[in-house]
Design an enzyme around this catalytic site. Structure first.
Site: not given
Length: 401
Positions: A7, A91, A180
């Site tokens: 990430n 991500r 999210h």
């Protein structure tokens, strides 16, 4: 098979290395202050002592190289060679309308992520830096991108369109995308599994409540509405974000204060929310402490936060014509028992009955906090976005084999 999950932020990089045979975490860590001569790498190998290293890390390629060096170190490493890493999962915040699911990284995928920079200027460029750095350090290793927005691509047009001239959607894809998504996907599935009920039969409201926060209506396992919009600014009041606001406020304040568009954006994203109302902190722990002491600004911040969260839950119950399960997750959702109690005590019209003692228990496992007679199941489910990325990465790489 071992999967490295990355990430990447503009000046930071989080990582976890998974052994997918049992989905165990072999190691995890964080590189902070990338671009400075005093960068910090914190490496946490499972079952071994944590290691902290301060050095000059000027860009992401060096950051990844140092991560790999720690993963293969003879003393605190967890693998013998980089060749043991079979795939890398990244991500990526914004996939626009193009990416409705996770995807294998190739030239076309990277070009499209770059094209979407305008929709996530703080996040997508950093993700590309992480992808490029991984390719340089691990040539030939498959890379997969997993998008925060993908789960919400099932929203119907009536939920994602804004009531503004349609030409703005046709030309610039101005619409609601949400965020999210990996978390909402994970906890909705985990809730169904915990309850032993088919996901396709459930109406679930998932509340990802952290410094950034969003609520999603999950019907039959798919997202039908979510609180964040084209960017993560829309929706709930958050740590430093305003959430929903009358659009006319922005040009009004810009005119009065002679703000540039960048300054207005900074005000709404970094200087609003809990921080603005409390005047002291964006951390819910500090807000609750002030609330319990009767401090007026903290009390107002807490009550505004709870009220807005409760309104979204009620609206999504209406949107789905009912709700079977409410799930709380993420840092605040999993730990702020007082916030959960206040929200649920004001939703009794839904038939919710809270087990106050169960609500106070802290656990790293999914748990029920609703009483036995409650018409709506209420759960606290720890989220695991990294595991979702690892699972998607494994699946896609295996499909390509």
């Amino acid at each position: 098979m071992k999967v490295l999950v990355i990430n990447a932020g503009s000046s930071s990089l989080k990582y976890q290395l998974y052994d997918m045979t049992d989905e165990s975490v072999l190691a995890k860590g964080l590189v902070e202050r990338i671009g400075m001569d005093s960068s910090i790498l914190t490496h946490k190998p499972t079952g071994k002592q944590e290691v902290t290293e301060v050095s000059e890390i000027l860009e992401h390629t060096t950051a990844i190289r140092k991560v790999l060096a720690n993963l293969t170190d003879k003393e605190h490493g967890v693998i013998d060679s980089i060749k043991e890493i079979n795939a890398v999962g990244h991500r990526v915040v914004h996939g626009g309308e193009t990416f409705k699911a996770s995807a294998l990284v190739d030239g076309a995928a990277k070009s499209e992520i770059r094209r979407l920079f305008d929709l996530a200027p703080l996040h997508n460029p950093a993700a590309v830096m992480g992808i490029t750095a991984s390719e340089i350090n691990m040539p030939g290793v498959p890379q997969v991108v997993v998008f925060d927005t993908a789960f919400h691509q099932t929203m119907p047009e009536k939920a994602y369109m804004y009531a503004i001239p349609r030409v703005l959607y046709n030309k610039y894809k101005v619409r609601r995308y949400g965020a999210h998504g990996t978390s909402h996907d994970f906890v909705s599935k985990a809730a169904a599994e915990y309850l032993g009920r088919p996901l396709e039969d459930l109406k679930i409201i998932t509340c990802h409540i952290g410094n950034g926060a969003s609520v999603t209506a999950v019907q039959g396992g798919i997202s039908v509405d979510t609180s964040m919009g084209m960017t993560p600014l829309e929706g709930l009041m958050m740590g430093t974000r305003s959430g929903d606001i009358d659009p006319a406020v922005v040009p009004y304040v810009m005119n009065k204060e002679e703000l540039t568009p960048g300054e207005a954006s900074s005000m709404l994203n970094k200087h609003s929310g809990l921080l603005a109302i409390s005047g002291t902190s964006s951390d819910m722990r500090d807000i609750i402490d002030g609330y319990e002491k009767g401090e007026p600004n903290s009390t107002l911040a807490f009550e505004m936060y709870e009220y807005r969260l409760r309104k979204y839950i009620g609206s999504y119950a209406a949107a789905m014509d009912g709700v079977d399960v409410i799930v709380f997750t993420a840092g605040v959702g999993e730990n702020a028992s007082l916030l959960r109690e206040k929200v649920l005590s004001n939703l009794t019209f839904l038939g919710i009955e809270l087990d106050k003692e169960a609500n106070k228990v802290r656990s790293g496992d999914p748990r029920r906090i609703s009483a036995s007679g409650s018409k709506v199941e209420v759960l606290v489910v720890p989220t695991n976005e990294e595991l979702v990325i690892a699972r998607d990465t494994l699946r896609i790489v295996q499909e390509q084999a």
